[in-house]
Motif scaffolding. Sequence first.
Motif, short mmCIF file in Angstrom:
data_model
loop_
_atom_site.label_atom_id
_atom_site.label_comp_id
_atom_site.label_asym_id
_atom_site.label_seq_id
_atom_site.Cartn_x
_atom_site.Cartn_y
_atom_site.Cartn_z
N THR A 180 0.83 -1.20 0.00
CA THR A 180 0.00 0.00 0.00
C THR A 180 0.87 1.25 0.00
N ALA A 181 1.99 1.19 0.68
CA ALA A 181 2.93 2.32 0.66
C ALA A 181 3.44 2.58 -0.75
N VAL A 182 3.73 1.52 -1.50
CA VAL A 182 4.17 1.68 -2.89
C VAL A 182 3.07 2.36 -3.71
N GLU A 183 1.82 1.94 -3.51
CA GLU A 183 0.71 2.57 -4.23
C GLU A 183 0.60 4.04 -3.87
N LEU A 184 0.75 4.36 -2.61
CA LEU A 184 0.69 5.75 -2.16
C LEU A 184 1.84 6.57 -2.73
N LEU A 185 3.03 5.99 -2.72
CA LEU A 185 4.19 6.67 -3.28
C LEU A 185 4.02 6.91 -4.78
N ASP A 186 3.50 5.93 -5.49
CA ASP A 186 3.26 6.09 -6.93
C ASP A 186 2.29 7.23 -7.20
N ALA A 187 1.29 7.38 -6.33
CA ALA A 187 0.26 8.38 -6.53
C ALA A 187 0.66 9.77 -6.03
N GLY B 170 3.99 10.60 -4.50
CA GLY B 170 5.40 10.91 -4.39
C GLY B 170 5.91 10.77 -2.96
N LEU B 171 7.20 10.99 -2.80
CA LEU B 171 7.83 10.82 -1.49
C LEU B 171 7.24 11.79 -0.47
N GLU B 172 6.89 12.98 -0.93
CA GLU B 172 6.35 13.99 -0.01
C GLU B 172 4.95 13.64 0.48
N GLY B 173 4.27 12.74 -0.23
CA GLY B 173 2.91 12.36 0.15
C GLY B 173 2.83 11.16 1.08
N LEU B 174 3.98 10.56 1.39
CA LEU B 174 3.99 9.36 2.24
C LEU B 174 4.04 9.77 3.71
N ASN B 175 3.02 9.41 4.44
CA ASN B 175 3.00 9.57 5.89
C ASN B 175 2.07 8.52 6.48
N MET C 74 19.08 -5.19 -18.59
CA MET C 74 19.02 -4.71 -17.21
C MET C 74 18.88 -3.20 -17.13
N ALA C 75 19.54 -2.48 -18.02
CA ALA C 75 19.44 -1.02 -18.02
C ALA C 75 18.04 -0.57 -18.44
N VAL C 76 17.49 -1.21 -19.45
CA VAL C 76 16.14 -0.87 -19.91
C VAL C 76 15.11 -1.19 -18.83
N ASP C 77 15.26 -2.35 -18.17
CA ASP C 77 14.34 -2.72 -17.09
C ASP C 77 14.45 -1.74 -15.93
N LEU C 78 15.67 -1.34 -15.60
CA LEU C 78 15.89 -0.40 -14.51
C LEU C 78 15.23 0.94 -14.83
N TYR C 79 15.41 1.39 -16.06
CA TYR C 79 14.77 2.64 -16.48
C TYR C 79 13.25 2.52 -16.39
N GLY C 80 12.73 1.37 -16.80
CA GLY C 80 11.30 1.13 -16.71
C GLY C 80 10.81 1.19 -15.27
N MET C 81 11.59 0.63 -14.34
CA MET C 81 11.22 0.67 -12.93
C MET C 81 11.17 2.10 -12.41
N PHE C 82 12.19 2.88 -12.77
CA PHE C 82 12.22 4.27 -12.33
C PHE C 82 11.05 5.07 -12.90
N THR C 83 10.67 4.79 -14.13
CA THR C 83 9.56 5.55 -14.72
C THR C 83 8.21 5.10 -14.18
N ARG C 84 8.10 3.83 -13.77
CA ARG C 84 6.87 3.37 -13.12
C ARG C 84 6.75 3.91 -11.70
N HIS C 85 7.90 4.07 -11.06
CA HIS C 85 7.93 4.52 -9.66
C HIS C 85 8.88 5.73 -9.54
N PRO C 86 8.50 6.88 -10.09
CA PRO C 86 9.42 8.02 -10.13
C PRO C 86 9.85 8.54 -8.75
N TRP C 87 9.13 8.20 -7.70
CA TRP C 87 9.54 8.59 -6.36
C TRP C 87 10.88 7.97 -5.97
N LEU C 88 11.27 6.88 -6.66
CA LEU C 88 12.56 6.27 -6.37
C LEU C 88 13.72 7.22 -6.64
N VAL C 89 13.56 8.05 -7.67
CA VAL C 89 14.60 9.03 -7.98
C VAL C 89 14.73 10.02 -6.82
#
Length: 225
Positions: A14-21, A23-28, A82-97
């Motif tokens: 659920t935290a991942v879903e919240l972060l996706d929606a 961002g990092l600033e919205g997680l509490n 691996m690089a393409v998959d990693l980029y895909g992960m970052f774009t799916r979950h931009p809060w990771l950046v």
Amino acid sequence: MARETLTRDQIVRTAVELLDAEGLEGLNMRALGKRLDSAATAMYWHVKNKDNLVLLATDQVWGELSLPDLDAVDWRSAATTMAVDLYGMFTRHPWLVQAFAAHVLYGEGKARHDDHTLAVYEAAGFTGTQADQAASAVFTYVLGNAAGVAATASLTRKLTRDDTTAEEQFQDAMTKAQEIARRHPRLRARLETPAAATYAAAPDRAFEFGLQALLDGLERQRAEG
């Protein structure tokens, strides 16, 4: 939902879903508890604090990445995948950046990925520090490219929240940026082409082009070394 019925896996997903929606600033804990229909205090029975939750969420999404079989593919194909998959992960979950700028990220999933990355560059013939440098160069390239996606996601959230005011500020900034760009011949020429939808937009397949150029350089360096 009572704390006894909650699980750490539910909280992290659920935290991942919240972060996706949001961002990092919205997680509490309060926002997370609302999504889980549970008191915020119940979260602390399963996670230590927000920083711990970010680490757990990070490792959760790192588990999305597949690891190519080095007995079945060559190192270059594996590195590209691996690089393409990693980029895909970052774009799916931009809060990771955002998280990389604010946290020291570690966990079993990330360690598994990092270890396999080193194996890829060792298979290419790099040893010791050289393998670390090659892996770091590609990772940094991917993370840097994903920064633009993360910035766009953050801006989109701001526009959604602030509505007209933020949209007007954005359009005003873009207009001023284009006015300055038009004073320079190469930037002006690009803005006047049909493909230039916005100022500073990356051309199609820019990520793939840069990645292959980087791998070309690594391959050439290894051959000459």
